[in-house]
Design a protein around this motif. Structure first.
Motif: not given
Length: 121
Positions: A102-111, A90-99
């Motif tokens: 201090s942590r990053f997460g990935i929002s998937l944009t393409e499988i 997959a591919r995605g955008e780096v996001v900051v985790v809401e909760d």
């Protein structure tokens, strides 16, 4: 006169019944067949998010120290690759985790589908 190599009718019926049972058991053992799917779903996989990569000679690598910046081949805003066990899935955008800011997460944009052997790309 009967053929000595021909199985007797009762042996033949038992063999057919046994193989019919094995066939149904094999059907349950296929992927998605219930009990084996649970075993597969518990297999751990390694997930990596690739922000980018760089190539440099060993001499430049040896000069790196604290605070050194290594420019990567991806730019800000470009999708990052999500890799599972060495394969891009997959591919995605780096996001900051809401909760936890201090942590990053990935929002998937393409499988990404499986690689094709198509000669046209």
């Amino acid at each position: 006169m009967t053929n000595p190599f021909e199985p007797k009718s009762q042996d033949k019926a038992a063999w057919q019944q046994e193989n019919a049972f094995e066939g149904s058991a094999l059907h349950d053992d296929k992927l998605g067949g219930g009990k084996n799917l649970d075993s597969i779903l518990r297999i751990p996989v390694t997930i990596q998010v690739v922000l980018g990569s760089a190539t440099m000679p060993v001499a430049n690598l040896m000069k790196l120290g604290r605070g050194a910046i290594v420019p990567l081949d991806h730019r800000v805003g470009e999708p990052v690759d999500v890799v599972v066990n060495g394969r891009i899935i997959a591919r995605g955008e780096v996001v900051v985790v809401e909760d936890d800011n201090s942590r990053f997460g990935i929002s998937l944009t393409e499988i990404v589908g499986p690689p094709t052997n198509d000669l046209n790309g």
